[in-house]
Motif scaffolding. Structure first.
Motif, short mmCIF file in Angstrom:
data_model
loop_
_atom_site.label_atom_id
_atom_site.label_comp_id
_atom_site.label_asym_id
_atom_site.label_seq_id
_atom_site.Cartn_x
_atom_site.Cartn_y
_atom_site.Cartn_z
N UNK A 136 0.84 -1.20 0.00
CA UNK A 136 0.00 0.00 0.00
C UNK A 136 0.87 1.25 0.00
N UNK A 137 1.95 1.23 0.78
CA UNK A 137 2.89 2.35 0.78
C UNK A 137 3.54 2.49 -0.60
N UNK A 138 3.84 1.35 -1.22
CA UNK A 138 4.45 1.37 -2.55
C UNK A 138 3.57 2.06 -3.58
N UNK A 139 2.26 1.86 -3.50
CA UNK A 139 1.34 2.53 -4.42
C UNK A 139 1.38 4.04 -4.23
N UNK A 140 1.51 4.46 -2.99
CA UNK A 140 1.62 5.90 -2.71
C UNK A 140 2.94 6.44 -3.27
N UNK A 141 4.01 5.68 -3.10
CA UNK A 141 5.32 6.07 -3.63
C UNK A 141 5.25 6.25 -5.14
N UNK A 142 4.54 5.35 -5.81
CA UNK A 142 4.40 5.45 -7.27
C UNK A 142 3.77 6.77 -7.66
N UNK A 143 2.69 7.15 -7.00
CA UNK A 143 2.03 8.42 -7.30
C UNK A 143 2.93 9.60 -6.96
N UNK A 144 3.69 9.47 -5.89
CA UNK A 144 4.61 10.53 -5.48
C UNK A 144 5.68 10.76 -6.55
N UNK A 145 6.23 9.67 -7.10
CA UNK A 145 7.25 9.78 -8.15
C UNK A 145 6.64 10.40 -9.41
N UNK A 146 5.41 10.01 -9.74
CA UNK A 146 4.74 10.62 -10.88
C UNK A 146 4.68 12.15 -10.72
N UNK A 147 4.35 12.60 -9.51
CA UNK A 147 4.28 14.04 -9.25
C UNK A 147 5.65 14.69 -9.42
N UNK A 148 6.71 14.00 -8.97
CA UNK A 148 8.05 14.55 -9.12
C UNK A 148 8.44 14.67 -10.59
N UNK A 174 6.55 15.33 -13.06
CA UNK A 174 5.87 16.49 -13.64
C UNK A 174 6.36 17.81 -13.03
N UNK A 175 6.46 17.86 -11.71
CA UNK A 175 6.76 19.12 -11.03
C UNK A 175 8.26 19.40 -10.93
N UNK A 176 9.04 18.37 -10.63
CA UNK A 176 10.47 18.56 -10.41
C UNK A 176 11.28 18.43 -11.70
N UNK A 177 10.82 17.57 -12.61
CA UNK A 177 11.56 17.34 -13.85
C UNK A 177 10.93 18.02 -15.06
N UNK A 178 9.77 18.64 -14.85
CA UNK A 178 9.06 19.37 -15.91
C UNK A 178 8.71 18.49 -17.11
N UNK A 179 8.34 17.23 -16.82
CA UNK A 179 7.88 16.34 -17.87
C UNK A 179 6.36 16.41 -17.96
N UNK A 180 5.83 16.13 -19.14
CA UNK A 180 4.38 16.13 -19.29
C UNK A 180 3.88 14.70 -19.45
N UNK A 181 2.71 14.45 -18.92
CA UNK A 181 2.09 13.12 -18.96
C UNK A 181 1.29 12.98 -20.25
N UNK A 182 1.56 11.92 -21.01
CA UNK A 182 0.92 11.71 -22.30
C UNK A 182 0.24 10.34 -22.32
N UNK A 183 -1.04 10.30 -22.70
CA UNK A 183 -1.79 9.04 -22.73
C UNK A 183 -1.49 8.23 -24.00
N UNK A 184 -1.51 6.92 -23.86
CA UNK A 184 -1.33 5.98 -24.96
C UNK A 184 -2.40 4.90 -24.90
N UNK A 185 -2.81 4.35 -26.03
CA UNK A 185 -2.45 4.72 -27.41
C UNK A 185 -2.97 6.12 -27.75
N UNK A 186 -2.31 6.79 -28.66
CA UNK A 186 -2.68 8.16 -28.99
C UNK A 186 -4.05 8.22 -29.66
#
Length: 376
Positions: free
Chosen positions: A100-112, A114-126
């Motif tokens: 359960x903590x690991x799932x939270x970590x996954x979401x936390x890294x996703x936020x980093x 976008x916010x810390x690395x300035x990457x954008x989230x793109x859905x697939x298939x396009x």
């Protein structure tokens, strides 16, 4: 404790079965009866007794943990690292808490990302429809337009998701060693466009309905005997998985089925467009994965695998497989190979790029010294 009682019950039953199996026909009949008894035990209810509910917080704050300025996960009140055995003698409960903590970590890294690395989230298939299962990746702004170079980061198998190398390192060590963020930031500093893939997120789970039944993946023109044999194997494997799932997650009330996300393969595009590939303790096998001759040759010329080893970083490591050169990652810990080999990998990419931009002969010379020990 309930776990001890359950273990004792199973131990007693299995001992009895072992004793019965050593006897004659009468004992075999008793063995059959005992097996029938085992099959009728409601493992769900047995496991649930006296076990705490598998209900956990959905935020780091709820777990009373936070990342400090060094990127280390620490308890908010005590400052101590994460403790796996929060409850003694309840290994399964502790494991589910960790997951359960690991799932939270996954979401936390996703936020980093976008916010810390300035990457954008793109859905697939396009071109996915609104109701179709979707995946997503992360891209830098110049990922599709960078005229010089593009770095694509792909994590390993298991529970890790986009932006992660190893969940265990993120939780027990720090964000630098466990995530791809140091790679992303250095790549951007060196002028790369960046794409972070998410290959383990290749299906979604939905609740199983009565109309969802197993359909053979084989063609209708396949002999009935062969289809029946495959179906029997499938059912036996499913029975074993269900038995294990009941033990692993006894409080799970709903049966889920996977809906897979569309995927494609572009072997020729990869061989023509990719300059270099760095692998970190990869467990691939060119024989098991039925790689053709062109792929094996391409790998020998364009890939290098930094493997776990006691040797110093970049020391050549012999291999029985003619896939690609292998060198030491400078650590014997599998999960640390990506972190420890970072400077060497960037040097490898720089050399590959310079060789490609100079001349084919230079590229051949650069590669040849790496593959000498791989020749058979």
């Amino acid at each position: 404790m309930s776990i001890s009682i359950i273990s004792l019950i199973w131990l007693t039953l299995w001992i009895n079965m072992a004793q019965l199996q050593q006897g004659g026909p009468d004992e075999k009949e008793k063995t059959t009866a005992l097996k029938d008894l085992l099959s009728r035990i409601d493992l769900d209810e047995l496991m649930k007794k006296d076990e705490p509910p598998l209900e956990f917080p959905d935020t780091l704050e709820g777990f009373e943990y936070a990342f400090n300025e060094k990127g280390q996960l620490r308890h908010i009140a005590t400052g101590e690292p994460f403790v796996f055995n929060a409850r003694e003698d309840l290994h399964r409960w502790n494991q589910k808490r960790y997951e359960a903590l690991g799932e939270i970590i996954t979401k936390y890294v996703y936020e980093l990302l976008e916010k810390d690395c300035n990457l954008k989230k793109v859905s697939l298939p396009v071109d996915a429809t609104e109701s179709e299962p979707k995946n997503f990746i992360f891209m830098s702004e110049d990922a599709m337009t960078n005229p010089d170079k593009l770095m694509i980061l792909i994590h390993g198998s298991g529970v890790v998701r986009a932006g992660q190398w190893a969940r265990r390192l993120i939780i027990n060590e720090d964000l630098d060693s466990g995530t791809q963020i140091p790679y992303i930031k250095r790549a951007m500093d060196e002028g790369y466009g960046v794409i972070v893939l998410n290959p383990n997120e290749n299906y979604i789970e939905v609740e199983k309905t009565k109309s969802q039944v197993h359909l053979s993946s084989d063609g209708s023109d396949e002999p009935a005997e062969k289809r029946e044999r495959k179906d029997k194997i499938f059912k036996e494997a499913k029975k074993r998985r269900d038995f294990y799932e009941k033990y692993r997650n006894p409080q799970k009330e709903k049966e889920m089925v996977p809906l897979y996300i569309r995927m494609i393969q572009r072997e020729a595009d990869v061989r023509n467009k990719v300059t270099a590939v760095a692998l970190t303790d990869s467990v691939h096998n060119v024989w098991h994965q039925e790689a053709g001759k062109t792929i094996r040759e391409w790998m020998r010329e364009n890939c290098c695998n930094w493997v776990s080893s006691s040797e110093p970083l970049d020391t050549s490591v012999e291999s029985m497989l003619p896939d690609c050169p292998r060198v030491s990652a400078g650590t014997e810990r599998h999960e640390l190979t990506s972190w420890k080999s970072l400077p060497s990998i960037f040097k490898f990419f720089t050399e590959a790029s310079e060789a490609k931009n100079s001349s084919p002969k230079a590229a051949l010379t650069r590669r040849s010294h790496r593959i000498k020990h791989e020749e058979i």
